[in-house]
Design a protein around this motif. Structure first.
Motif, PDB file in Angstrom:
ATOM      1  N   VAL A 104       0.971  -1.257  -0.105  1.00  6.12           N
ATOM      2  CA  VAL A 104      -0.185   0.003   0.015  1.00  6.12           C
ATOM      3  C   VAL A 104       0.623   1.269  -0.003  1.00  6.12           C
ATOM      4  O   VAL A 104       0.454   2.116  -0.771  1.00  6.12           O
ATOM      5  N   LEU A 105       1.817   1.438   0.897  1.00  4.95           N
ATOM      6  CA  LEU A 105       2.843   2.378   0.837  1.00  4.95           C
ATOM      7  C   LEU A 105       3.376   2.679  -0.427  1.00  4.95           C
ATOM      8  O   LEU A 105       3.695   3.611  -0.902  1.00  4.95           O
ATOM      9  N   GLN A 106       3.987   1.558  -0.853  1.00  2.98           N
ATOM     10  CA  GLN A 106       4.650   1.740  -2.188  1.00  2.98           C
ATOM     11  C   GLN A 106       3.731   2.086  -3.440  1.00  2.98           C
ATOM     12  O   GLN A 106       4.139   2.983  -4.190  1.00  2.98           O
ATOM     13  N   ALA A 107       2.494   1.685  -3.342  1.00  6.54           N
ATOM     14  CA  ALA A 107       1.529   2.228  -4.490  1.00  6.54           C
ATOM     15  C   ALA A 107       1.153   3.619  -4.187  1.00  6.54           C
ATOM     16  O   ALA A 107       1.006   4.583  -5.183  1.00  6.54           O
ATOM     17  N   CYS A 108       0.895   4.125  -2.972  1.00  3.17           N
ATOM     18  CA  CYS A 108       0.916   5.366  -2.724  1.00  3.17           C
ATOM     19  C   CYS A 108       1.812   6.342  -3.264  1.00  3.17           C
ATOM     20  O   CYS A 108       1.683   7.243  -4.079  1.00  3.17           O
ATOM     21  N   SER A 155       2.798  -3.778  15.069  1.00  2.77           N
ATOM     22  CA  SER A 155       3.622  -2.604  15.412  1.00  2.77           C
ATOM     23  C   SER A 155       4.823  -2.476  14.260  1.00  2.77           C
ATOM     24  O   SER A 155       4.924  -1.096  13.887  1.00  2.77           O
ATOM     25  N   LEU A 156       5.047  -3.360  13.612  1.00  4.13           N
ATOM     26  CA  LEU A 156       6.140  -3.324  12.525  1.00  4.13           C
ATOM     27  C   LEU A 156       5.505  -2.329  11.377  1.00  4.13           C
ATOM     28  O   LEU A 156       6.123  -1.490  10.756  1.00  4.13           O
ATOM     29  N   ALA A 157       4.221  -2.464  10.993  1.00  8.91           N
ATOM     30  CA  ALA A 157       3.544  -2.071   9.958  1.00  8.91           C
ATOM     31  C   ALA A 157       3.248  -0.359  10.339  1.00  8.91           C
ATOM     32  O   ALA A 157       3.264   0.383   9.555  1.00  8.91           O
ATOM     33  N   GLU A 158       2.952  -0.256  11.528  1.00 10.44           N
ATOM     34  CA  GLU A 158       2.746   1.223  11.962  1.00 10.44           C
ATOM     35  C   GLU A 158       4.096   2.076  11.942  1.00 10.44           C
ATOM     36  O   GLU A 158       4.074   3.190  11.658  1.00 10.44           O
ATOM     37  N   MET A 159       5.098   1.239  12.180  1.00  6.15           N
ATOM     38  CA  MET A 159       6.496   1.947  12.370  1.00  6.15           C
ATOM     39  C   MET A 159       6.823   2.353  10.759  1.00  6.15           C
ATOM     40  O   MET A 159       7.283   3.500  10.447  1.00  6.15           O
ATOM     41  N   LYS A 160       6.471   1.431   9.877  1.00  6.11           N
ATOM     42  CA  LYS A 160       6.708   1.579   8.600  1.00  6.11           C
ATOM     43  C   LYS A 160       5.789   2.785   7.872  1.00  6.11           C
ATOM     44  O   LYS A 160       6.435   3.690   7.207  1.00  6.11           O
ATOM     45  N   VAL A 161       4.728   2.894   8.313  1.00  4.29           N
ATOM     46  CA  VAL A 161       3.586   3.920   7.801  1.00  4.29           C
ATOM     47  C   VAL A 161       4.101   5.342   8.503  1.00  4.29           C
ATOM     48  O   VAL A 161       4.123   6.136   7.518  1.00  4.29           O
ATOM     49  N   LEU A 162       4.538   5.469   9.636  1.00  2.00           N
ATOM     50  CA  LEU A 162       4.937   6.801  10.203  1.00  2.00           C
ATOM     51  C   LEU A 162       6.321   7.004   9.411  1.00  2.00           C
ATOM     52  O   LEU A 162       6.456   8.432   9.508  1.00  2.00           O
ATOM     53  N   LYS A 163       7.234   6.132   9.293  1.00  5.09           N
ATOM     54  CA  LYS A 163       8.443   6.513   8.758  1.00  5.09           C
ATOM     55  C   LYS A 163       8.454   6.908   7.347  1.00  5.09           C
ATOM     56  O   LYS A 163       9.145   7.940   6.961  1.00  5.09           O
ATOM     57  N   ALA A 164       7.224   6.476   6.647  1.00  6.79           N
ATOM     58  CA  ALA A 164       6.877   7.046   5.313  1.00  6.79           C
ATOM     59  C   ALA A 164       6.393   8.426   5.096  1.00  6.79           C
ATOM     60  O   ALA A 164       6.476   8.919   4.074  1.00  6.79           O
ATOM     61  N   ASN A 165       6.109   9.008   6.434  1.00  2.00           N
ATOM     62  CA  ASN A 165       5.456  10.310   6.284  1.00  2.00           C
ATOM     63  C   ASN A 165       6.469  11.066   5.752  1.00  2.00           C
ATOM     64  O   ASN A 165       7.761  11.209   6.289  1.00  2.00           O
ATOM     65  N   SER A 181      -1.399   7.258  12.240  1.00  2.00           N
ATOM     66  CA  SER A 181      -1.793   6.082  12.682  1.00  2.00           C
ATOM     67  C   SER A 181      -2.840   6.222  13.647  1.00  2.00           C
ATOM     68  O   SER A 181      -2.574   7.053  14.662  1.00  2.00           O
ATOM     69  N   LEU A 182      -4.144   5.423  13.589  1.00  2.00           N
ATOM     70  CA  LEU A 182      -4.995   5.328  14.510  1.00  2.00           C
ATOM     71  C   LEU A 182      -4.933   4.064  15.416  1.00  2.00           C
ATOM     72  O   LEU A 182      -4.650   3.035  15.061  1.00  2.00           O
ATOM     73  N   ARG A 183      -4.778   4.149  16.988  1.00  2.00           N
ATOM     74  CA  ARG A 183      -4.716   3.032  17.730  1.00  2.00           C
ATOM     75  C   ARG A 183      -5.830   2.846  18.463  1.00  2.00           C
ATOM     76  O   ARG A 183      -6.054   3.078  19.517  1.00  2.00           O
TER      77      ARG A 183
END
Length: 389
Positions: A104-108, A155-165, A181-183
């Motif tokens: 999803v990140l790569q496609a975005c 946890s790993l996925a959230e780290m990737k999402v926030l790092k991609a910001n 990210s919403l928890r």
């Protein structure tokens, strides 16, 4: 519809599920833009006009990229392994939660999608330790301390999402990707299909005979409509109109009313005509039972993929105090949770034929009670030292 005809402003992975579909319906009411649901399975309800569904797998990058083309905001909800026997399928959990998020990140980035709201979980910071009024300054739980694959991979996925910001968008699109990210806490609401039917099934089969843990332990829940509201607000907070104030941030989301797990479900139990159990067992006993159950599943799961009564993660999530402060979500997102109860949930189950049936025959009741007593005795004896050692 052709990919280039009209932009799918809102793209929802996991859109065939309970929460994803509910989010789509709210967005449909509040916006005239197109909405695209992406999931391996279609929704169980009819799609409102203007909401479209594309069947696909987040594990397949080509499918994700093709479906996501034209999107302006992505809600990445799709996940696997949240509860029950799903928690024991390590391979599929990692493929969906980690590989799917990477796709999803790569496609975005490749398609110039400027906003991504990720649906995470409390569990990125919680692994069985007591947390009272925790906030977003809490560090991630060390990965090796997660007792289940779902929490570790989320946890790993959230780290990737926030790092991609802040990552630059490709091609002719100017700007960068804005992510947050919403928890959320455990989701409930009429029609929820993951947790509540399992709980009601246990109640109706006579398996809900005891509670466990400290009666003063507190956990949190979030009504589906409060969680929908938080996602809509988060998407808005990733726009220039809101100064991108949510970019790179994580937020705890709940109803904001900590309560004992079993007391939360009391209205459901009694509303369906059943007696609330009076027997309370120590959480250590139930945790050990869950551990044994998981070990048995690891041996026979490929032949008989039975549903564990409880997993170890479910034991501490329901029996250990953990609740969080939402000042950050209130201040930055404008999140104000509404108050809900379980009345609408009870009515939903009743409308589908659930509720207390005629009592079991005395013989059947005696057998169930004997089996339950035998299980409890066996667990107690397992904690006693062996004579002579």
């Amino acid at each position: 519809m052709n990919a280039g005809s009209a932009a799918h402003v809102y793209f929802i992975t996991g859109g065939g599920g309970y929460f994803g579909f509910r989010l789509a319906c709210t967005l449909h009411k509040e916006s005239s833009e197109r909405i695209l649901l992406f999931d391996a399975r279609p929704p169980s309800e009819a799609l409102p006009e203007g909401v479209e569904f594309v069947q696909g797998d987040v594990r397949d990058y080509a499918q994700v990229e093709k479906a996501l083309r034209g999107a302006a905001c992505v809600f990445h909800i799709a996940s696997y392994g949240m509860s029950g026997r799903e928690q024991l399928n390590k391979k599929l959990i990692e493929e969906v939660n980690i590989q799917g998020t990477e796709n999803v990140l790569q496609a975005c980035l490749a398609l110039g999608v400027p906003r991504l709201v990720y649906t995470s979980t409390f569990n990125v910071v919680f692994g069985g330790q007591e947390i009272r009024n925790g906030d977003e300054t809490l560090p991630y739980l060390p990965l090796h301390l997660h007792p289940d694959h779902y929490s570790r991979t989320k946890s790993l996925a959230e780290m990737k999402v926030l790092k991609a910001n802040g990552s630059p968008l490709a091609g002719e699109h100017a700007g960068v990707l804005q992510t947050c990210s919403l928890r959320p806490a455990g989701i409930y609401g009429p029609g929820e299909q993951r947790h509540l039917p399992r709980i009601v099934g246990y109640i109706e089969r006579g398996l809900f005979k005891f509670v466990y843990g400290d009666p003063n332990s507190l956990v949190e829940f979030v009504h589906v409509d409060n969680l929908v509201s938080a996602h809509v607000l988060a998407a808005e907070a990733l726009t220039e109109k809101r100064q991108n104030c949510a970019a790179g941030q994580a937020y705890f989301i709940s109803d904001g009313r900590p309560i004992n797990n079993f007391e939360f479900f009391r209205p459901l139990v009694e509303g369906l005509g059943y007696s609330f159990p009076k027997l309370r067992l120590p959480i250590s006993l139930i945790y050990f039972f869950a551990f044994i159950t998981e070990m048995v599943h690891s041996v026979v799961g490929r032949v008989y993929n039975f549903q564990p009564l409880l997993t170890r993660t479910e034991v501490y999530k329901t029996g250990v105090t953990h609740y969080f402060n939402m000042d950050k979500a209130r201040a930055e997102l404008g999140y104000t949770p509404r108050e809900y109860d379980l009345k609408e949930v009870v009515e939903w189950f009743k409308s589908r034929g659930h509720g207390r049936k005629p009592a079991n025959s005395p013989t059947k009741k005696l057998i169930l009670d004997v089996v339950l007593f035998a299980v409890i005795v066996a667990l107690v004896l397992s904690f006693l030292p062996v004579v002579g050692q």
